[in-house]
Design an enzyme around this catalytic site. Structure first.
Site, PDB file in Angstrom:
ATOM      1  N   GLY A 108     -16.958  40.405   0.071  1.00 28.76           N
ATOM      2  CA  GLY A 108     -15.782  41.121   0.559  1.00 28.76           C
ATOM      3  C   GLY A 108     -15.435  40.603   1.937  1.00 28.76           C
ATOM      4  O   GLY A 108     -15.741  39.451   2.267  1.00 28.76           O
ATOM      5  N   ARG A 117     -13.545  62.271  -4.180  1.00 27.60           N
ATOM      6  CA  ARG A 117     -12.490  62.668  -3.223  1.00 27.60           C
ATOM      7  C   ARG A 117     -11.497  61.535  -3.030  1.00 27.60           C
ATOM      8  O   ARG A 117     -11.792  60.389  -3.340  1.00 27.60           O
ATOM      9  CB  ARG A 117     -13.111  63.046  -1.870  1.00 27.60           C
ATOM     10  CG  ARG A 117     -13.816  61.868  -1.184  1.00 27.60           C
ATOM     11  CD  ARG A 117     -14.132  62.175   0.280  1.00 27.60           C
ATOM     12  NE  ARG A 117     -14.967  61.140   0.885  1.00 27.60           N
ATOM     13  CZ  ARG A 117     -14.507  60.048   1.475  1.00 27.60           C
ATOM     14  NH1 ARG A 117     -13.205  59.799   1.518  1.00 27.60           N
ATOM     15  NH2 ARG A 117     -15.335  59.172   2.014  1.00 27.60           N
ATOM     16  N   ASN A 176     -19.179  44.440  -3.848  1.00 28.09           N
ATOM     17  CA  ASN A 176     -17.801  44.335  -4.349  1.00 28.09           C
ATOM     18  C   ASN A 176     -17.802  43.663  -5.713  1.00 28.09           C
ATOM     19  O   ASN A 176     -18.400  42.600  -5.892  1.00 28.09           O
ATOM     20  CB  ASN A 176     -16.945  43.526  -3.372  1.00 28.09           C
ATOM     21  CG  ASN A 176     -16.763  44.207  -2.029  1.00 28.09           C
ATOM     22  OD1 ASN A 176     -17.703  44.810  -1.504  1.00 28.09           O
ATOM     23  ND2 ASN A 176     -15.580  44.120  -1.474  1.00 28.09           N
ATOM     24  N   THR A 230     -21.552  47.754   0.571  1.00 30.00           N
ATOM     25  CA  THR A 230     -20.930  48.001  -0.731  1.00 30.00           C
ATOM     26  C   THR A 230     -20.847  46.700  -1.508  1.00 30.00           C
ATOM     27  O   THR A 230     -20.304  45.717  -1.016  1.00 30.00           O
ATOM     28  CB  THR A 230     -19.501  48.569  -0.574  1.00 30.00           C
ATOM     29  OG1 THR A 230     -18.720  47.660   0.216  1.00 30.00           O
ATOM     30  CG2 THR A 230     -19.522  49.940   0.059  1.00 30.00           C
ATOM     31  N   PHE A 287      -9.980  58.485   8.909  1.00 25.39           N
ATOM     32  CA  PHE A 287     -10.956  59.268   9.658  1.00 25.39           C
ATOM     33  C   PHE A 287     -10.760  59.113  11.138  1.00 25.39           C
ATOM     34  O   PHE A 287     -10.338  58.068  11.626  1.00 25.39           O
ATOM     35  CB  PHE A 287     -12.374  58.863   9.270  1.00 25.39           C
ATOM     36  CG  PHE A 287     -12.751  59.393   7.934  1.00 25.39           C
ATOM     37  CD1 PHE A 287     -13.140  60.708   7.797  1.00 25.39           C
ATOM     38  CD2 PHE A 287     -12.651  58.607   6.807  1.00 25.39           C
ATOM     39  CE1 PHE A 287     -13.453  61.232   6.557  1.00 25.39           C
ATOM     40  CE2 PHE A 287     -12.967  59.111   5.565  1.00 25.39           C
ATOM     41  CZ  PHE A 287     -13.368  60.432   5.449  1.00 25.39           C
ATOM     42  N   LYS A 303     -21.999  47.038   6.199  1.00 25.99           N
ATOM     43  CA  LYS A 303     -23.433  46.945   6.506  1.00 25.99           C
ATOM     44  C   LYS A 303     -23.738  47.541   7.867  1.00 25.99           C
ATOM     45  O   LYS A 303     -24.745  48.217   8.049  1.00 25.99           O
ATOM     46  CB  LYS A 303     -23.877  45.497   6.467  1.00 25.99           C
ATOM     47  CG  LYS A 303     -24.753  45.227   5.271  1.00 25.99           C
ATOM     48  CD  LYS A 303     -25.212  43.809   5.252  1.00 25.99           C
ATOM     49  CE  LYS A 303     -25.390  43.397   3.812  1.00 25.99           C
ATOM     50  NZ  LYS A 303     -25.363  41.958   3.639  1.00 25.99           N
ATOM     51  N   GLU A 329     -15.820  48.784  -4.956  1.00 24.25           N
ATOM     52  CA  GLU A 329     -17.056  48.499  -4.228  1.00 24.25           C
ATOM     53  C   GLU A 329     -18.045  49.644  -4.329  1.00 24.25           C
ATOM     54  O   GLU A 329     -17.668  50.800  -4.213  1.00 24.25           O
ATOM     55  CB  GLU A 329     -16.804  48.142  -2.767  1.00 24.25           C
ATOM     56  CG  GLU A 329     -15.478  48.532  -2.177  1.00 24.25           C
ATOM     57  CD  GLU A 329     -15.307  48.012  -0.765  1.00 24.25           C
ATOM     58  OE1 GLU A 329     -16.243  48.135   0.046  1.00 24.25           O
ATOM     59  OE2 GLU A 329     -14.219  47.488  -0.470  1.00 24.25           O
TER      60      GLU A 329
HETATM   61  P1  ADP Z   1     -19.044  42.543   1.637  1.00 22.44           P
HETATM   62  O1  ADP Z   1     -17.800  42.790   2.451  1.00 22.44           O
HETATM   63  O2  ADP Z   1     -19.290  41.077   1.382  1.00 22.44           O
HETATM   64  O3  ADP Z   1     -19.043  43.364   0.392  1.00 22.44           O
HETATM   65  P2  ADP Z   1     -20.953  44.446   2.754  1.00 22.44           P
HETATM   66  O4  ADP Z   1     -21.222  44.650   4.210  1.00 22.44           O
HETATM   67  O5  ADP Z   1     -20.189  45.505   2.029  1.00 22.44           O
HETATM   68  O6  ADP Z   1     -20.258  43.023   2.575  1.00 22.44           O
HETATM   69  O7  ADP Z   1     -22.372  44.210   2.060  1.00 22.44           O
HETATM   70  C1  ADP Z   1     -22.427  44.113   0.672  1.00 22.44           C
HETATM   71  C2  ADP Z   1     -23.633  43.349   0.152  1.00 22.44           C
HETATM   72  O8  ADP Z   1     -24.844  43.913   0.641  1.00 22.44           O
HETATM   73  C3  ADP Z   1     -23.717  43.446  -1.355  1.00 22.44           C
HETATM   74  O9  ADP Z   1     -22.913  42.469  -2.002  1.00 22.44           O
HETATM   75  C4  ADP Z   1     -25.203  43.258  -1.609  1.00 22.44           C
HETATM   76  O10 ADP Z   1     -25.487  41.882  -1.806  1.00 22.44           O
HETATM   77  C5  ADP Z   1     -25.865  43.770  -0.341  1.00 22.44           C
HETATM   78  N1  ADP Z   1     -26.519  45.086  -0.460  1.00 22.44           N
HETATM   79  C6  ADP Z   1     -27.752  45.358   0.051  1.00 22.44           C
HETATM   80  N2  ADP Z   1     -28.107  46.632  -0.189  1.00 22.44           N
HETATM   81  C7  ADP Z   1     -27.083  47.204  -0.896  1.00 22.44           C
HETATM   82  C8  ADP Z   1     -26.878  48.519  -1.459  1.00 22.44           C
HETATM   83  N3  ADP Z   1     -27.815  49.500  -1.348  1.00 22.44           N
HETATM   84  N4  ADP Z   1     -25.722  48.752  -2.125  1.00 22.44           N
HETATM   85  C9  ADP Z   1     -24.793  47.778  -2.251  1.00 22.44           C
HETATM   86  N5  ADP Z   1     -24.924  46.520  -1.729  1.00 22.44           N
HETATM   87  C10 ADP Z   1     -26.063  46.215  -1.059  1.00 22.44           C
HETATM   88 MG    MG Z   2     -18.603  45.465   0.423  1.00 21.61          MG
END
Ligand code: ADP
Ligand code: MG
Length: 150
Positions: free
Chosen positions: A17, A107, A31, A29, A112, A23, A82
């Site tokens: 994403g 929801r 994606n 999340t 926010f 994170k 996501e």
């Molecule tokens: P992005 O914008 O690339 O989706 P994120 O900050 O949302 O970045 O991080 C998503 C990535 O983190 C996921 O694709 C996965 O590889 C990793 N990840 C680690 N722990 C989790 C979790 N508990 N739930 C979802 N994704 C996780």
């Molecule tokens: Mg994500």
């Protein structure tokens, strides 16, 4: 929270994403590849949902809080799906196949008042997700064929 009339089953790769800080917020999340949900979620409005998810590298089915939103990269014409999987993973799992079962609606999305309010809302979403999925209506869905079929 409200169950969907018919649950939605999606299957596709975990893609990158915008890495805009999910994170950092403490709620990464995964994606889902848009090809996996094209034409399959037209009835689902923007918002937060609850369900289950499974990764190909792992036998386990995890509870998940997911959001359906609009992708600004495509002038908000394309949806994003996501999922935060309720588990601590040692490593990222980009590129893996994820199966996603969307069971109900939590929801709508809403703006926010600052980061702390957002974090609190997500943490409440996850708490409610875990609670509802432990009830008899949902608990057995972990064993649904969808998660084991080829
Ligand atoms: P992005 O914008 O690339 O989706 P994120 O900050 O949302 O970045 O991080 C998503 C990535 O983190 C996921 O694709 C996965 O590889 C990793 N990840 C680690 N722990 C989790 C979790 N508990 N739930 C979802 N994704 C996780
Ligand atoms: Mg994500």
């Amino acid at each position: 929270m409200k169950a969907l009339e018919k649950m939605v089953l999606l299957r596709g790769k975990v893609v990158k994403g915008f890495q805009r800080g999910s994170k950092l917020l403490g709620w990464p999340t995964a994606n889902l590849d848009p090809a996996a949900f094209k034409g399959k979620i037209d009835d689902l409005s923007e918002g937060v949902y609850y369900g289950f998810a499974k990764l190909e590298s792992d036998q386990k089915v995890y509870k998940t809080a997911l959001s359906i939103g609009w992708n600004p990269q495509f002038q908000n014409k394309e949806k994003t799906v996501e999922a935060y999987l309720v588990n601590e993973f040692a490593e990222d799992f980009y590129g893996e196949e994820m199966r996603l079962m969307i069971c109900g609606y939590t929801r709508p999305q809403c703006p926010f008042d600052g980061l702390d309010a957002l974090k609190k809302a997500i943490s409440d979403d996850v708490e409610e997700t875990v609670k509802i999925l432990d009830t008899k209506d949902y608990i057995n869905l972990k064993d649904h064929d969808f998660f084991t079929q080829k």
